[in-house]
Design an enzyme around this catalytic site. Structure first.
Site, PDB file in Angstrom:
ATOM      1  N   CYS A 323       0.803  -1.233   0.000  1.00 50.99           N
ATOM      2  CA  CYS A 323       0.000   0.000   0.000  1.00 50.99           C
ATOM      3  C   CYS A 323       0.836   1.285   0.000  1.00 50.99           C
ATOM      4  O   CYS A 323       0.596   2.158  -0.835  1.00 50.99           O
ATOM      5  CB  CYS A 323      -0.996   0.057   1.157  1.00 50.99           C
ATOM      6  SG  CYS A 323      -1.379  -1.473   1.966  1.00 50.99           S
ATOM      7  N   ARG A 352       6.562 -11.391   5.503  1.00 51.19           N
ATOM      8  CA  ARG A 352       6.026 -11.357   6.870  1.00 51.19           C
ATOM      9  C   ARG A 352       6.748 -12.418   7.684  1.00 51.19           C
ATOM     10  O   ARG A 352       7.090 -13.482   7.163  1.00 51.19           O
ATOM     11  CB  ARG A 352       4.522 -11.688   6.884  1.00 51.19           C
ATOM     12  CG  ARG A 352       3.709 -10.906   5.879  1.00 51.19           C
ATOM     13  CD  ARG A 352       2.831  -9.854   6.525  1.00 51.19           C
ATOM     14  NE  ARG A 352       2.233  -9.019   5.482  1.00 51.19           N
ATOM     15  CZ  ARG A 352       0.984  -9.162   5.034  1.00 51.19           C
ATOM     16  NH1 ARG A 352       0.218 -10.087   5.575  1.00 51.19           N
ATOM     17  NH2 ARG A 352       0.509  -8.378   4.094  1.00 51.19           N
ATOM     18  N   GLN A 370       1.519 -10.904  -3.666  1.00 50.61           N
ATOM     19  CA  GLN A 370       0.078 -10.660  -3.668  1.00 50.61           C
ATOM     20  C   GLN A 370      -0.388 -10.240  -5.053  1.00 50.61           C
ATOM     21  O   GLN A 370       0.337  -9.543  -5.759  1.00 50.61           O
ATOM     22  CB  GLN A 370      -0.256  -9.522  -2.694  1.00 50.61           C
ATOM     23  CG  GLN A 370       0.002  -9.865  -1.246  1.00 50.61           C
ATOM     24  CD  GLN A 370      -0.349  -8.699  -0.340  1.00 50.61           C
ATOM     25  OE1 GLN A 370       0.096  -7.578  -0.581  1.00 50.61           O
ATOM     26  NE2 GLN A 370      -1.123  -8.945   0.682  1.00 50.61           N
ATOM     27  N   ASP A 372      -2.044  -7.837  -5.915  1.00 46.86           N
ATOM     28  CA  ASP A 372      -2.494  -6.666  -5.180  1.00 46.86           C
ATOM     29  C   ASP A 372      -2.947  -5.547  -6.102  1.00 46.86           C
ATOM     30  O   ASP A 372      -2.513  -5.461  -7.250  1.00 46.86           O
ATOM     31  CB  ASP A 372      -1.320  -6.159  -4.311  1.00 46.86           C
ATOM     32  CG  ASP A 372      -1.809  -5.507  -3.033  1.00 46.86           C
ATOM     33  OD1 ASP A 372      -3.034  -5.409  -2.855  1.00 46.86           O
ATOM     34  OD2 ASP A 372      -0.963  -5.108  -2.219  1.00 46.86           O
ATOM     35  N   HIS A 374      -4.529  -1.214  -5.539  1.00 51.47           N
ATOM     36  CA  HIS A 374      -5.123  -0.174  -4.711  1.00 51.47           C
ATOM     37  C   HIS A 374      -5.892   0.765  -5.600  1.00 51.47           C
ATOM     38  O   HIS A 374      -5.369   1.225  -6.616  1.00 51.47           O
ATOM     39  CB  HIS A 374      -4.035   0.543  -3.908  1.00 51.47           C
ATOM     40  CG  HIS A 374      -3.420  -0.360  -2.889  1.00 51.47           C
ATOM     41  ND1 HIS A 374      -2.273  -1.076  -3.137  1.00 51.47           N
ATOM     42  CD2 HIS A 374      -3.839  -0.725  -1.649  1.00 51.47           C
ATOM     43  CE1 HIS A 374      -2.000  -1.825  -2.076  1.00 51.47           C
ATOM     44  NE2 HIS A 374      -2.934  -1.646  -1.166  1.00 51.47           N
ATOM     45  N   LYS A 457     -14.671  -5.113   5.131  1.00 50.37           N
ATOM     46  CA  LYS A 457     -14.026  -5.913   4.094  1.00 50.37           C
ATOM     47  C   LYS A 457     -14.908  -7.070   3.643  1.00 50.37           C
ATOM     48  O   LYS A 457     -15.857  -7.443   4.332  1.00 50.37           O
ATOM     49  CB  LYS A 457     -12.694  -6.446   4.584  1.00 50.37           C
ATOM     50  CG  LYS A 457     -12.815  -7.328   5.816  1.00 50.37           C
ATOM     51  CD  LYS A 457     -11.461  -7.905   6.173  1.00 50.37           C
ATOM     52  CE  LYS A 457     -11.602  -8.887   7.320  1.00 50.37           C
ATOM     53  NZ  LYS A 457     -10.414  -9.671   7.550  1.00 50.37           N
ATOM     54  N   HIS A 503      -8.366  -1.565  -0.962  1.00 56.83           N
ATOM     55  CA  HIS A 503      -7.270  -2.542  -1.089  1.00 56.83           C
ATOM     56  C   HIS A 503      -7.917  -3.832  -1.551  1.00 56.83           C
ATOM     57  O   HIS A 503      -8.918  -4.247  -0.985  1.00 56.83           O
ATOM     58  CB  HIS A 503      -6.613  -2.872   0.254  1.00 56.83           C
ATOM     59  CG  HIS A 503      -6.162  -1.710   1.066  1.00 56.83           C
ATOM     60  ND1 HIS A 503      -4.850  -1.501   1.372  1.00 56.83           N
ATOM     61  CD2 HIS A 503      -6.851  -0.717   1.659  1.00 56.83           C
ATOM     62  CE1 HIS A 503      -4.752  -0.423   2.128  1.00 56.83           C
ATOM     63  NE2 HIS A 503      -5.946   0.063   2.318  1.00 56.83           N
TER      64      HIS A 503
END
Ligand SMILES: [Zn+2]
Ligand SMILES: [Zn+2]
Length: 642
Positions: A323, A352, A370, A372, A374, A457, A503
């Site tokens: 992000c 992580r 990911q 991912d 945004h 979410k 997200h």
């Protein structure tokens, strides 16, 4: 306890009864039911083997046949201590007794010679246990704490009927055969190497093909939906994550930051201790502390964490989330309301720190990529954008034949104050998520208290062919980070406004998603995903040349094909192609060479007969281009009943 739990929990008492008959020295801890069976944790010097399990299970059958009644006895705390000492189970049971709060009833249950501290409930007679099985032994720390002694956990399962037990055992076998760690090794899809590190996936050539095809597929859909592709580095400055709030709030789940050499040298020169270094690493400037405390409305950053600027230590962090990088790309340009929504997508790799005990093949890892993105939009656009995210997930899941999934809408807990942002914004975001979920045409549940701290979410939970559930990724609506990073756009009124962020990583990560896919397909990938799509198998050396010609044509058409020129028997070659789970094996003999044809064996449908090669190739190209799922074998047609 519900009746099934009662049955399974009773089975754990029967297990303990049988165990003590064989190993009278065993010290018992606890034996609760689980979602799929039961276990008992025992402390025993003898290391239990699978042979022992068989013996214990046989003894359990005897105990069941003895038709022992389960009898409850309520006692005082003193009496309970007496009983535990009398049966020689002080080691763990006294501690478990101490867990029972003052004033609560203390009870024992006895069946036959066995007596156990237990609140219940149980079946009335041991003969109710008609269908059970001991499954495995695993190590388990007493009270789940690795500082405590490791006990032996005996797992078993029990069902009301033998048929249900048989079905369950069959599912376990299927799950074993589908295990992505096993298939990953057999099909050479990925490896984990201790020298590189646990939880870090090395994608081998075969696995990389699957990942690349999936990424291509997802990217195509993203382009159709108006996303822009971006690339960002794997690290970012610590300061960035202090602003986003990822550091130090989530530092337990992150790799230790990398401190710059210059800073280290300076500290060394000052004679700074390691402890001091850690303090400085986690310190923030007075300005940032004030901002954060103001936003949260309380002293989130205590004065001891505030240091003068020249004492702050900077370094880099392996990025735990994409992000902040995407936010910086958005913030690098001024935006008008006409530019929105801005949709930035990246297959972004993040790291992580997971405990080593939590790691599991591809599905729990320390580094992952990911899928991912945004989205930066106006408040009015939130609902439509969430819908777009869900539509994408639906397309991908349908294409992969994952039609059985459910959706969870995580809402805020109205009684909690852990959520940031105004309540009116929350209402809007929640209703957007709820409305979007309704349009999906699949069951969804609303779960208060399951929202992220910055917004509601939507989670996807898919069910695979053998009924197991897998949580994939999420879509989250965020009013918080745009404030932290002071993002704005110019509205139609010529005034600056705050954008809303969405997200979304609908599949979570490529690692996890591929792990789930391997199990979903049991390694039998559809042609478009299969690392090797076609194998050419000549019957004899004489037709190898014909095979080479076909191989060239397949390759020219973009098909991943190989030619098996080994000199072993046809049966062995076909068997090898089956083990490698190649969707199509083309058998080539002299007749086929003569007629420019191939004898097609499909993994999904078996022998499909002889076809002109050109016809086959056209059909295959369509199958790959349309990302078709393998057609199922046609069901055997039974003669009509008279
Ligand atoms: Zn019990
Ligand atoms: Zn994000």
């Amino acid at each position: 306890m519900n009746p099934l739990e009662e049955l399974r929990h009773s089975a754990s008492h029967i297990l303990a009864t049988a165990l003590l008959r064989i190993f009278p020295d065993a010290k018992l801890d606890i034996g609760p039911p689980t979602d799929t069976g039961f276990y008992y944790d025992v402390d025993l010097d003898h290391k239990l083997t699978t042979e022992d399990l068989a013996k214990i299970e046989a003894e359990m059958k005897k105990v069941a046949d003895e038709n022992q009644p389960f009898q409850r006895k309520e006692v005082s705390r003193e009496e309970a201590t007496e009983i535990i000492k009398k049966i020689g189970q002080e080691r763990y049971k006294l501690g478990r007794l101490a867990d029972i709060p003052e004033g609560e009833k203390i009870s024992f249950y006895q069946n036959g010679e066995f007596i156990d501290l237990c609140a219940g409930t149980h079946v009335r007679y041991s003969s109710k246990l008609k269908a059970f099985k001991l499954l495995s032994i695993a190590g388990a720390y007493h009270r789940g704490d690795e500082h405590n002694k490791q006990l032996q956990r005996i797992y078993g399962t029990a069902f009301p009927t033998k048929e249900e037990l048989a079905q369950h055992l069959e599912r376990i076998e299927q799950a074993k055969a589908r295990d992505h760690r096993k298939l990953g090794r057999d099909l050479k899809l990925f490896v984990i190497d201790d020298d590189v590190g646990q939880g870090l996936i090395l994608w081998t050539p075969n696995g990389s093909i699957i990942r690349q095809e999936l990424q291509n597929f997802i990217s195509e859909e993203l382009r159709k939906q108006g996303y822009s592709q971006v690339f960002t580095p794997h690290i970012g400055k610590l300061e960035l994550y202090k602003t986003s709030g990822h550091f130090p709030y989530y530092k337990e789940s992150q790799f230790t930051p990398v401190v710059e050499n210059e800073s280290l040298a300076k500290l060394l020169h000052e004679g700074c201790s390691c402890a001091e270094m850690v303090v400085r690493l986690e310190a923030v400037s007075a300005q940032l502390a004030e901002q954060i405390n103001q936003r949260t409305g309380k002293v989130t950053i205590t004065p001891d964490r505030v240091k003068p600027n020249d004492q702050l230590l900077d370094g880099f962090m392996l990025k735990p989330m994409n992000c902040p990088h995407h936010i910086k790309i958005f913030a690098s340009q001024p935006h008008s309301y006409r530019d929105l929504p801005v949709r930035l997508a990246e297959f972004g790799t993040v790291y992580r720190w997971e405990q080593s005990g939590e790691l599991n093949g591809m599905t729990r890892v320390r580094g992952f990529t990911q899928d991912d993105a945004h989205l930066f939009c106006t408040e009015e656009q939130v609902a439509a954008e969430v819908l777009g995210c869900l539509a994408l997930v639906k397309i991908v899941l349908t294409t992969l034949g994952m039609s059985d999934y459910r959706v969870r809408v995580g809402l805020r807990d109205p009684d909690s104050n852990k959520y940031t942002g105004e309540s009116a914004n929350w209402d809007k975001a929640e209703s957007a998520c709820r409305e979007a979920a309704k349009t999906l045409g699949v069951p969804f549940t609303e779960e208060p208290g399951e929202a992220a701290f910055y917004g509601p979410k939507i989670d996807f939970v898919i069910k695979d062919v053998i009924g197991r559930e897998w949580q994939l990724g999420t879509v989250q609506v965020d009013y918080n980070l745009p404030v932290r990073f002071d993002l704005s756009y110019i509205g139609a009124d010529n005034q600056p406004h705050r954008p809303v962020m969405i997200h979304r990583a609908p599949f979570g990560s490529m690692e996890r998603f591929c792990g789930v896919l391997i199990e979903h397909f049991a390694g039998d990938f559809p042609a478009w995903l299969a690392p090797e799509q076609v194998r050419l198998v000549p019957i004899s050396d004489k037709v190898n040349d014909y095979g080479r010609g076909l191989l060239d044509q397949l390759k020219a058409a973009g098909v991943r094909a190989t030619l098996d020129e080994h000199s072993d028997k046809l049966g062995a070659k076909i068997r090898r192609a089956e083990l490698d789970k190649v969707p199509y094996t083309l058998v080539l003999g002299a007749k086929e060479a003569e007629a420019q044809s191939v004898s097609v064996r499909s993994r999904a449908k078996g022998d499909e007969g002889v076809t002109p090669f050109a016809t086959y190739l056209e059909k295959l190209k369509t199958e790959i281009a349309t990302r078709a799922l393998p057609e199922k074998k046609r069901p055997e047609t039974n003669p009509p009943a008279s």
